[in-house]
Design an enzyme around this catalytic site. Structure first.
Site, PDB file in Angstrom:
ATOM      1  N   HIS A 141      -2.147   1.063  16.482  1.00 40.29           N
ATOM      2  CA  HIS A 141      -1.489   1.644  15.380  1.00 40.29           C
ATOM      3  C   HIS A 141      -0.067   2.204  15.636  1.00 40.29           C
ATOM      4  CE1 HIS A 141      -1.602   2.369  10.871  1.00 40.29           C
ATOM      5  NE2 HIS A 141      -2.472   1.432  10.887  1.00 40.29           N
ATOM      6  N   ARG A 154     -13.263  -5.200  15.732  1.00 41.96           N
ATOM      7  CA  ARG A 154     -12.461  -4.224  16.084  1.00 41.96           C
ATOM      8  C   ARG A 154     -13.042  -3.000  16.401  1.00 41.96           C
ATOM      9  NH1 ARG A 154      -7.555  -1.910  12.337  1.00 41.96           N
ATOM     10  NH2 ARG A 154      -9.191  -0.324  11.798  1.00 41.96           N
ATOM     11  N   ARG A 206       0.913 -10.975  13.705  1.00 42.11           N
ATOM     12  CA  ARG A 206      -0.110 -10.109  12.740  1.00 42.11           C
ATOM     13  C   ARG A 206       0.503 -10.284  11.290  1.00 42.11           C
ATOM     14  NH1 ARG A 206      -4.478  -8.581  11.662  1.00 42.11           N
ATOM     15  NH2 ARG A 206      -4.166  -6.254  11.618  1.00 42.11           N
ATOM     16  N   GLU A 263       1.999  -6.355  11.443  1.00 39.63           N
ATOM     17  CA  GLU A 263       1.722  -6.400  10.097  1.00 39.63           C
ATOM     18  C   GLU A 263       2.717  -5.628   9.233  1.00 39.63           C
ATOM     19  OE1 GLU A 263      -1.812  -3.858  10.900  1.00 39.63           O
ATOM     20  OE2 GLU A 263      -0.878  -2.192  10.180  1.00 39.63           O
ATOM     21  N   ASP A 297      -6.542  -1.442  17.670  1.00 37.09           N
ATOM     22  CA  ASP A 297      -5.427  -1.239  16.964  1.00 37.09           C
ATOM     23  C   ASP A 297      -4.919  -0.018  17.428  1.00 37.09           C
ATOM     24  OD1 ASP A 297      -3.305  -1.037  15.429  1.00 37.09           O
ATOM     25  OD2 ASP A 297      -4.399  -1.432  13.434  1.00 37.09           O
ATOM     26  N   TRP A 307       2.436   6.974  11.989  1.00 32.57           N
ATOM     27  CA  TRP A 307       0.972   6.748  11.473  1.00 32.57           C
ATOM     28  C   TRP A 307       0.638   5.386  11.918  1.00 32.57           C
ATOM     29  CZ3 TRP A 307      -1.551   4.008   7.835  1.00 32.57           C
ATOM     30  CH2 TRP A 307      -2.873   4.396   7.597  1.00 32.57           C
ATOM     31  N   GLU A 363      -3.659  -4.513  19.730  1.00 33.02           N
ATOM     32  CA  GLU A 363      -2.703  -4.542  18.551  1.00 33.02           C
ATOM     33  C   GLU A 363      -1.856  -3.209  18.321  1.00 33.02           C
ATOM     34  OE1 GLU A 363      -4.855  -4.940  14.636  1.00 33.02           O
ATOM     35  OE2 GLU A 363      -3.165  -4.262  13.571  1.00 33.02           O
ATOM     36  N   ASP A 423      -5.971  -3.590   1.585  1.00 32.99           N
ATOM     37  CA  ASP A 423      -5.025  -3.566   0.930  1.00 32.99           C
ATOM     38  C   ASP A 423      -4.525  -4.585   0.646  1.00 32.99           C
ATOM     39  OD1 ASP A 423      -4.711  -1.402   3.737  1.00 32.99           O
ATOM     40  OD2 ASP A 423      -2.506  -2.567   3.347  1.00 32.99           O
ATOM     41  N   HIS A 461      -2.909 -10.398   9.039  1.00 32.93           N
ATOM     42  CA  HIS A 461      -3.256  -9.033   8.572  1.00 32.93           C
ATOM     43  C   HIS A 461      -4.242  -9.299   7.332  1.00 32.93           C
ATOM     44  CE1 HIS A 461      -1.742  -5.028   6.937  1.00 32.93           C
ATOM     45  NE2 HIS A 461      -2.665  -4.503   7.866  1.00 32.93           N
ATOM     46  N   TYR A 506      -6.436   7.414  12.571  1.00 31.55           N
ATOM     47  CA  TYR A 506      -6.526   6.114  12.020  1.00 31.55           C
ATOM     48  C   TYR A 506      -7.671   5.348  12.384  1.00 31.55           C
ATOM     49  CZ  TYR A 506      -5.945   1.188  11.297  1.00 31.55           C
ATOM     50  OH  TYR A 506      -6.027   0.224  11.129  1.00 31.55           O
ATOM     51  N   ASN A 519       0.682  -1.180   0.074  1.00 29.53           N
ATOM     52  CA  ASN A 519      -0.060   0.064  -0.031  1.00 29.53           C
ATOM     53  C   ASN A 519       0.886   1.239  -0.029  1.00 29.53           C
ATOM     54  OD1 ASN A 519      -2.397   1.390   0.338  1.00 29.53           O
ATOM     55  ND2 ASN A 519      -2.643   1.047   2.300  1.00 29.53           N
ATOM     56  N   GLU A 528      -8.115 -11.046  10.194  1.00 33.17           N
ATOM     57  CA  GLU A 528      -8.825  -9.870  10.057  1.00 33.17           C
ATOM     58  C   GLU A 528      -9.589  -9.916   8.546  1.00 33.17           C
ATOM     59  OE1 GLU A 528      -6.216  -6.597   9.401  1.00 33.17           O
ATOM     60  OE2 GLU A 528      -7.749  -5.070   9.797  1.00 33.17           O
TER      61      GLU A 528
HETATM   62  C1  GCO Z   1      -4.946  -3.101  10.326  1.00 33.84           C
HETATM   63  C2  GCO Z   1      -4.016  -2.206   9.424  1.00 33.84           C
HETATM   64  C3  GCO Z   1      -4.328  -1.403   8.465  1.00 33.84           C
HETATM   65  C4  GCO Z   1      -2.909  -0.730   7.843  1.00 33.84           C
HETATM   66  C5  GCO Z   1      -3.111  -0.641   6.478  1.00 33.84           C
HETATM   67  C6  GCO Z   1      -1.592   0.058   5.932  1.00 33.84           C
HETATM   68  O1  GCO Z   1      -4.735  -3.314  11.108  1.00 33.84           O
HETATM   69  O2  GCO Z   1      -5.621  -3.807   9.354  1.00 33.84           O
HETATM   70  O3  GCO Z   1      -3.572  -1.252  10.668  1.00 33.84           O
HETATM   71  O4  GCO Z   1      -5.406  -0.477   8.486  1.00 33.84           O
HETATM   72  O5  GCO Z   1      -2.915   0.560   8.412  1.00 33.84           O
HETATM   73  O6  GCO Z   1      -2.870  -2.080   5.964  1.00 33.84           O
HETATM   74  O7  GCO Z   1      -1.748  -0.192   4.724  1.00 33.84           O
HETATM   75 MG    MG Z   2      -3.378  -2.872  12.196  1.00 35.04          MG
END
Ligand code: GCO
Ligand code: MG
Length: 410
Positions: free
Chosen positions: A220, A151, A291, A270, A218, A410, A244, A324, A320, A163, A41, A347
């Protein structure tokens, strides 16, 4: 002795039905086609070029049956190892070769991976909202569809876009993290506000939806170890399935501090792509769920090695599966989920309907679980004519900044 399936053609297909996907298509002399997902992505074309310019010439003439040998060849002969671009490339080739082998065997891939270990793969859906009312509608929508694990992401009062929080139209989660064109959109972040607010969200969710539903969250990668430890501890009364990416985990040792201070289960990985990324996290039992994805961690072959290692420590899979990851990557994940013993959860962030015009899949959702279906191979067909209607569209992930303007994770 199996007759060779000589690779005749290797095509890299880039299309954007709702978002960008990079798909590898490997064709044998006999016209058997295998598909692999190579979508990274926001950096899609780097992987497309690596595949087209550097890997395709190496594959022509090889025997598609030799999956392990090809994996090792691409891993070792490149000299430059690991990393998301390289491992997504290897992943796409690996998936395509497994697809070919299973199609030639006339079996769904999970049969070649040892057969089904369960009826289906438990999945978790996404619910989000700008406030608790919206989040509540979103959760109700997912439960009505039959989901048993959800989630939760919600906007923090006083913070703008962030996010995981998108337009929850009619309870459906429609968050696409990347704007369709232009440069990165910047979002604000304030860890202190988030840490004060989030436990009350889960307290509300348990009061509203009861003890049975599995709840996930998450973070993140946004917290420091001590903040993550505090959040994990504050969330303990609400019995999360997992928390997560509580820290970036690039320094896995920092998870020791988190672990010592909370029994909230932790899921990480991930953005990781190799056994080396996970070694310490697994050996010291610093996480509960791995993940990583088939798409970014070296395919079925690469990810299975990580899962098998994790199994020795009672650590489970939690692949994951955002939008994307293409439908090809999703299908590959489901075959692995069905076959391995230490499956945890998958997921499932459903693709937009447009993606279904290019990718025809055989996986099906029932009673909170996904099953990969019984079509030979991965069970995905790619419609190149339809894909031509959706040309590549540059798209970036957002960037995050703290209130004083400092760039943040991010
Ligand atoms: C999740 C992820 C995604 C990512 C994304 C980035 O847990 O699904 O955090 O939302 O942000 O895959 O490309
Ligand atoms: Mg994630």
């Amino acid at each position: 002795m199996t007759s060779p399936a000589t690779i005749r053609a290797v095509d890299v297909l880039v299309a954007s039905p709702s978002r960008n996907f990079v798909t590898l298509r490997v064709t044998t002399d006999d016209g058997v086609v295998g598909l692999g997902d190579a979508t990274l992505n926001g950096r899609e074309l780097a992987v497309a070029s690596y595949l087209r310019d550097h890997v395709a010439p190496l594959l022509i003439g090889l025997d598609a049956h030799r999956i392990e040998d090809t994996w090792q060849l691409l891993y070792r002969s490149a000299y430059w190892r690991r990393g998301p671009v390289t491992m997504s490339v290897i992943a796409a080739v690996d998936m395509a070769l497994w697809d070919i082998k299973a199609r030639l065997a006339g079996m769904p891939l999970y049969q070649l991976l040892g057969g089904a270990s369960r009826e289906g793969a438990l999945v978790y859906a996404h619910a989000s909202g700008a406030d608790l009312d919206e989040l509540g509608d979103s959760i109700r929508g997912r439960l009505a569809e039959g989901h048993r694990a959800v989630r939760l992401q919600v906007a923090v009062p006083g913070m703008g876009a962030m996010y995981g929080v998108g337009a929850a139209t009619a309870g459906r989660y429609a968050y696409e993290p990347a704007k369709r064109a232009g440069l990165s959109v910047e979002e604000g972040w304030d860890s202190a506000r988030y840490l004060r607010y989030l436990p009350s969200v889960f307290e509300w969710a348990r009061a509203e939806f009861g003890a049975e539903v599995m709840l996930l969250h998450d973070a993140h990668h946004r917290l420091t170890p001590i903040q993550a430890a505090r959040l994990g501890r504050d969330l303990e009364p609400y019995d999360l399935f997992w928390l997560e990416d509580c820290t970036p985990a690039e320094n896995p040792e920092s998870l020791r501090l988190v672990r010592r201070n909370t029994v909230t289960p932790l899921a990480i990985g991930e953005v990781m792509n190799s056994m080396e990324d996970f070694r310490l996290l697994i050996q010291e039992q610093l996480i509960d769920y791995v993940r990583a994805s088939v798409t970014h961690a070296g395919g079925i072959t690469g990810l299975r090695r990580i899962f098998d290692f994790a199994a020795q420590y009672q650590i489970k899979s939690g692949s994951h599966g955002p939008t994307d990851i293409s439908p090809v990557g999703m299908a590959a994940a489901l075959h692995l989920d069905l076959a391995i013993h230490n499956f945890g959860i998958q997921e499932y962030m459903e693709h937009q309907p447009l993606a279904g015009e290019v990718f025809r899949t055989s996986y099906r959702f029932e009673r909170g679980m996904l099953h990969p279906g019984d079509a030979p191979g991965l069970g995905v067909e790619y419609d190149e004519a339809a894909a031509a209607r959706f040309p590549y569209t540059p798209a970036y992930l957002p960037a995050a900044r703290l209130v004083d303007g400092t760039v943040h994770d991010w």
